[in-house]
Design a protein around this motif. Structure first.
Motif, mmCIF file in Angstrom:
data_model
loop_
_atom_site.group_PDB
_atom_site.id
_atom_site.type_symbol
_atom_site.label_atom_id
_atom_site.label_comp_id
_atom_site.label_asym_id
_atom_site.label_seq_id
_atom_site.Cartn_x
_atom_site.Cartn_y
_atom_site.Cartn_z
ATOM 1 N N ARG A 88 1.091 13.917 -5.238
ATOM 2 C CA ARG A 88 0.448 12.642 -4.873
ATOM 3 C C ARG A 88 -0.304 12.035 -6.051
ATOM 4 O O ARG A 88 -0.827 12.735 -6.898
ATOM 5 C CB ARG A 88 -0.512 12.856 -3.708
ATOM 6 N N ILE A 89 -0.350 10.707 -6.023
ATOM 7 C CA ILE A 89 -1.012 10.003 -7.118
ATOM 8 C C ILE A 89 -2.260 9.299 -6.588
ATOM 9 O O ILE A 89 -2.233 8.699 -5.506
ATOM 10 C CB ILE A 89 -0.045 8.988 -7.755
ATOM 11 N N PHE A 90 -3.340 9.383 -7.346
ATOM 12 C CA PHE A 90 -4.595 8.745 -6.957
ATOM 13 C C PHE A 90 -5.074 7.894 -8.123
ATOM 14 O O PHE A 90 -4.971 8.304 -9.281
ATOM 15 C CB PHE A 90 -5.654 9.801 -6.606
ATOM 16 N N VAL B 296 -11.010 20.400 -9.208
ATOM 17 C CA VAL B 296 -9.859 19.907 -8.447
ATOM 18 C C VAL B 296 -8.670 19.889 -9.401
ATOM 19 O O VAL B 296 -8.712 19.154 -10.392
ATOM 20 C CB VAL B 296 -10.099 18.468 -7.933
ATOM 21 N N PRO B 297 -7.623 20.674 -9.135
ATOM 22 C CA PRO B 297 -6.496 20.658 -10.074
ATOM 23 C C PRO B 297 -5.846 19.273 -10.108
ATOM 24 O O PRO B 297 -5.539 18.703 -9.055
ATOM 25 C CB PRO B 297 -5.531 21.703 -9.497
ATOM 26 N N ASN B 298 -5.701 18.721 -11.287
ATOM 27 C CA ASN B 298 -5.061 17.402 -11.386
ATOM 28 C C ASN B 298 -4.561 17.169 -12.798
ATOM 29 O O ASN B 298 -5.007 17.807 -13.743
ATOM 30 C CB ASN B 298 -6.046 16.299 -10.986
ATOM 31 N N GLU B 299 -3.655 16.212 -12.893
ATOM 32 C CA GLU B 299 -3.085 15.869 -14.203
ATOM 33 C C GLU B 299 -3.285 14.370 -14.418
ATOM 34 O O GLU B 299 -2.914 13.562 -13.545
ATOM 35 C CB GLU B 299 -1.579 16.207 -14.137
ATOM 36 N N LEU B 300 -3.893 13.999 -15.520
ATOM 37 C CA LEU B 300 -4.108 12.575 -15.812
ATOM 38 C C LEU B 300 -2.782 11.984 -16.274
ATOM 39 O O LEU B 300 -2.219 12.438 -17.262
ATOM 40 C CB LEU B 300 -5.168 12.444 -16.913
ATOM 41 N N ILE B 301 -2.267 10.995 -15.536
ATOM 42 C CA ILE B 301 -0.952 10.471 -15.928
ATOM 43 C C ILE B 301 -1.033 9.056 -16.501
ATOM 44 O O ILE B 301 -0.063 8.560 -17.057
ATOM 45 C CB ILE B 301 0.068 10.522 -14.765
ATOM 46 N N GLU B 302 -2.153 8.396 -16.326
ATOM 47 C CA GLU B 302 -2.263 7.047 -16.899
ATOM 48 C C GLU B 302 -3.723 6.750 -17.177
ATOM 49 O O GLU B 302 -4.591 7.064 -16.350
ATOM 50 C CB GLU B 302 -1.706 6.032 -15.892
ATOM 51 N N THR C 180 -8.799 1.805 -15.916
ATOM 52 C CA THR C 180 -7.984 2.154 -14.757
ATOM 53 C C THR C 180 -7.288 3.461 -15.071
ATOM 54 O O THR C 180 -6.696 3.602 -16.150
ATOM 55 C CB THR C 180 -6.916 1.073 -14.482
ATOM 56 N N ILE C 181 -7.373 4.408 -14.174
ATOM 57 C CA ILE C 181 -6.669 5.669 -14.411
ATOM 58 C C ILE C 181 -5.842 6.034 -13.187
ATOM 59 O O ILE C 181 -6.114 5.579 -12.070
ATOM 60 C CB ILE C 181 -7.634 6.837 -14.732
ATOM 61 N N ARG C 182 -4.839 6.837 -13.415
ATOM 62 C CA ARG C 182 -4.056 7.411 -12.315
ATOM 63 C C ARG C 182 -3.923 8.894 -12.597
ATOM 64 O O ARG C 182 -3.668 9.297 -13.722
ATOM 65 C CB ARG C 182 -2.674 6.753 -12.250
ATOM 66 N N LEU C 183 -4.149 9.693 -11.582
ATOM 67 C CA LEU C 183 -3.975 11.129 -11.769
ATOM 68 C C LEU C 183 -3.080 11.666 -10.656
ATOM 69 O O LEU C 183 -2.951 11.055 -9.590
ATOM 70 C CB LEU C 183 -5.324 11.853 -11.814
ATOM 71 N N GLU D 37 0.822 -1.206 0.000
ATOM 72 C CA GLU D 37 0.000 0.000 0.000
ATOM 73 C C GLU D 37 0.859 1.260 0.000
ATOM 74 O O GLU D 37 0.362 2.359 -0.227
ATOM 75 C CB GLU D 37 -0.958 -0.021 1.198
ATOM 76 N N GLN D 38 2.168 1.088 0.248
ATOM 77 C CA GLN D 38 3.076 2.239 0.186
ATOM 78 C C GLN D 38 3.442 2.611 -1.263
ATOM 79 O O GLN D 38 4.169 3.580 -1.477
ATOM 80 C CB GLN D 38 4.351 1.949 0.993
ATOM 81 N N SER D 39 2.948 1.842 -2.249
ATOM 82 C CA SER D 39 3.205 2.218 -3.646
ATOM 83 C C SER D 39 2.506 3.537 -3.926
ATOM 84 O O SER D 39 1.380 3.730 -3.485
ATOM 85 C CB SER D 39 2.597 1.215 -4.628
ATOM 86 N N PRO D 40 3.146 4.423 -4.704
ATOM 87 C CA PRO D 40 2.470 5.690 -5.023
ATOM 88 C C PRO D 40 1.108 5.437 -5.668
ATOM 89 O O PRO D 40 1.006 4.666 -6.613
ATOM 90 C CB PRO D 40 3.424 6.358 -6.016
ATOM 91 N N GLY D 41 0.070 6.044 -5.106
ATOM 92 C CA GLY D 41 -1.271 5.949 -5.691
ATOM 93 C C GLY D 41 -2.040 4.706 -5.321
ATOM 94 O O GLY D 41 -3.171 4.532 -5.735
#
Ligand code: KIV
Ligand code: ZN
Length: 549
Positions: A498-500, A467-473, A490-493, A26-30
């Motif tokens: 921080r990554i969510f 919410v300011p964010n950048e779609l990274i995946e 599946t997306i990551r932003l 769970e310590q992986s980013p996002g």
């Protein structure tokens, strides 16, 4: 001295599987998970047959404390179930928090750690070796006042001086540690070196027969699994690993790779465990047919996709593309396949339900698959199932899993997606109209154009959530084969540093894309904005509010 709480897991001739997906993974980013998601994963880990679940780091946050406590009182309530472990630095407040959180567990374990490498001592701890030699046994003895089963890790053991490790391990074992874990914290060692480190510990720590040797390792050089297998040959009997190898940086040793290596090559490993070389008996207690399902669950809930060529659980792991290979396989499967896909639970995808199936059939199939839903969740999942069954001829177990995982994830909904309408094509200007329900219950509708339908949907959502964010995946794949398959998105932003992640499944991939995005935004919103009330038309929160996360 006897080793407490380990009657079922101390057998010298088998390997103990310690799963740390919910802690190190769970310590992986996002990859952060909410309480329901952690419980879902913990239940599945128990079905998978892991011996120990490291459920979290109770002192780290109230969320971690609650998760360890809930897992202890549910999954860990019975002596037949797994040991539940909580991590603690070698300090009284950490150890007390772990002891308190683990109280409901039938078999609790405290895992305490203190760095032992000179670089960590000098720069991180600012302590001398003599101080570490004093603190570590004192903290192990303190942990023993809460539980019988105490594990000690000299952090960064892979880069520690073995001549310091030996007396340190001797001291913690004398203080009551029942497992000594040797972490390659930075993934630096090579298999030969790691094996020699374990052999040195076995040969030079006078009371080592009173504890189990465990290993923990990160995959920075891609060597974690190889290191562990070498450690097994030299006396390690507990392996700390994660599903899909998720974890800090390049991740941890992957459970599925270790278990299948030990299974497929058990006759090679048997003699190292003092077994008859020809013995067919499994080396671990893992129910291998649960591996694929567990991998999918962890990937869906954490948003950490599995690369297609990943050993054991990647989508290509059992695929044969070349004509020569296919020809060989038809003549004899073993020409190109060293294990059956069925062994990890692949190709067991049954078609069980259809559009006429009722609520009871739905509930019982979910129970057979290991999902226990509360009434409200079941109602929501059943409504989703009916919707899918109307659109799709056959509903498979994997479809059901996708639906239920989706519903479990929606539990923490703040913003809810109420309508998605897109118009696109060629030539056309992709346009999306979205209706969202805000956390305070208001309905907002907005529209936007974009480079494609998903872009238009995301822009429309952003106009409302702000919410300011950048779609990274962004990735989409089908749950099953066939033109009517459900698509999983599946997306990551990224928000600041921080990554969510967000995940959703639907027969309409644009709807799944919108749901996955709203899901990730909800996570972002929940983690940084729990106190502030959303007001339509205003930014959901200002940048200052998230500083210091
Ligand atoms: O990598 C590491 O050293 C750890 C310890 C807490 C065991 O995760
Ligand atoms: Zn670690």
């Amino acid at each position: 001295m006897s080793i407490p709480s380990q009657s079922d897991s101390s057998a010298a001739d088998r390997i103990i599987i310690f799963d740390t997906t919910l802690r190190d993974g769970e310590q992986s980013p996002g990859a952060s998970l909410n309480l329901d998601e952690k419980l879902t994963i913990a239940r599945q880990l128990a079905r998978l047959g892991v011996d120990i679940i490291e459920a979290g780091f109770p002192y780290a946050s109230s969320g971690d404390f609650e998760a360890v406590q809930r897992i202890a009182e549910t999954v860990g309530a019975s002596l037949d179930g797994p040991t539940i472990c909580g991590l603690a630095r070698a300090t009284r407040h950490d150890i007390k928090a772990a002891g308190d959180a683990l109280k409901p567990a039938a078999k609790p374990r405290i895992h305490t750690f203190l760095a032992s490498s000179d670089i960590h001592l000098q720069y991180k701890l600012k302590k001398t070796r003599a101080e570490v030699l004093e603190i570590a046994p004192e903290m192990v003895a303190y942990a023993k006042t809460f539980v019988d089963d105490v594990e000690f890790s000299p952090e960064d053991a892979g880069r520690s001086d073995p001549e310091f490790l030996y007396p340190l391990l001797e001291a913690v074992i004398a203080a009551g540690a029942t497992t000594v874990n040797i972490p390659d914290t930075v993934g630096y060692t090579t298999p030969g070196e790691f094996g020699a480190l374990i052999r040195g510990i076995k040969d030079n720590v006078s009371n080592i027969d009173q504890a189990i040797i465990s290993v923990h390792g990160h995959n920075d050089l891609g060597l974690a699994v190889a290191n562990f297998l070498e450690a097994v040959k030299n006396g390690a009997r507990q392996l700390e690993c994660t599903i899909n190898g998720i974890g800090e940086r390049a991740g941890n040793a992957a459970l599925e790779e270790l278990v299948m290596a030990l299974h497929v090559r058990r006759q090679y490993f048997n003699p190292f465990l003092g077994r008859d070389p020809e013995s067919e008996a499994p080396l671990t207690q893992i129910q291998t047919q649960e591996i694929y399902k567990t991998s999918r669950l962890v990937s869906n809930l954490t948003g950490m996709s599995v690369q297609p060529n990943k050993a054991i659980v990647g989508t290509n792991a059992f695929a044969h593309e070349s004509g020569i290979h296919q020809d060989g396989m038809l003549k004899n499967k073993r020409t190109y396949e060293i294990m059956d896909a069925e062994l990890i639970g692949l190709n067991t995808n049954r078609i069980t339900l259809g559009k006429l199936s009722g609520r009871n059939a739905f509930r019982s199939r979910l129970m057979e698959l290991g999902f226990e839903l509360a009434d409200e969740e079941l109602n929501k999942a059943f409504a989703r199932f009916k919707d899918v069954a109307d659109k799709k001829r056959e509903v498979t177990d994997w479809d059901l899993e996708a639906i239920v995982n989706d519903e479990t994830q929606q539990a923490a909904d703040l913003f809810q997606l109420k309508r998605v309408q897109v118009s696109c094509g060629s030539p056309a200007c992709p346009t999306a109209t979205i209706t969202l329900q805000t956390p305070d219950g208001a309905l907002l509708t907005d529209a936007a154009t974009g480079t494609g339908p998903v872009d238009a949907v995301y822009r429309a959502i952003n106009r409302m959530v702000k919410v300011p964010n950048e779609l990274i995946e962004f990735s989409v794949k089908s749950v099953t084969e066939g033109i009517d398959a459900m698509g999983e998105v599946t997306i990551r932003l990224r928000h600041e540093s921080r990554i969510f992640s967000g995940h959703a499944a639907n027969t309409d991939i644009i709807v799944a894309s919108a749901q996955a995005y709203v899901h990730a935004l909800n996570r972002l919103y929940a983690s940084v904005h729990s106190q502030t009330t959303f007001k339509a038309g205003q930014p959901a929160f200002s940048a200052e509010k998230v500083t210091g996360i």
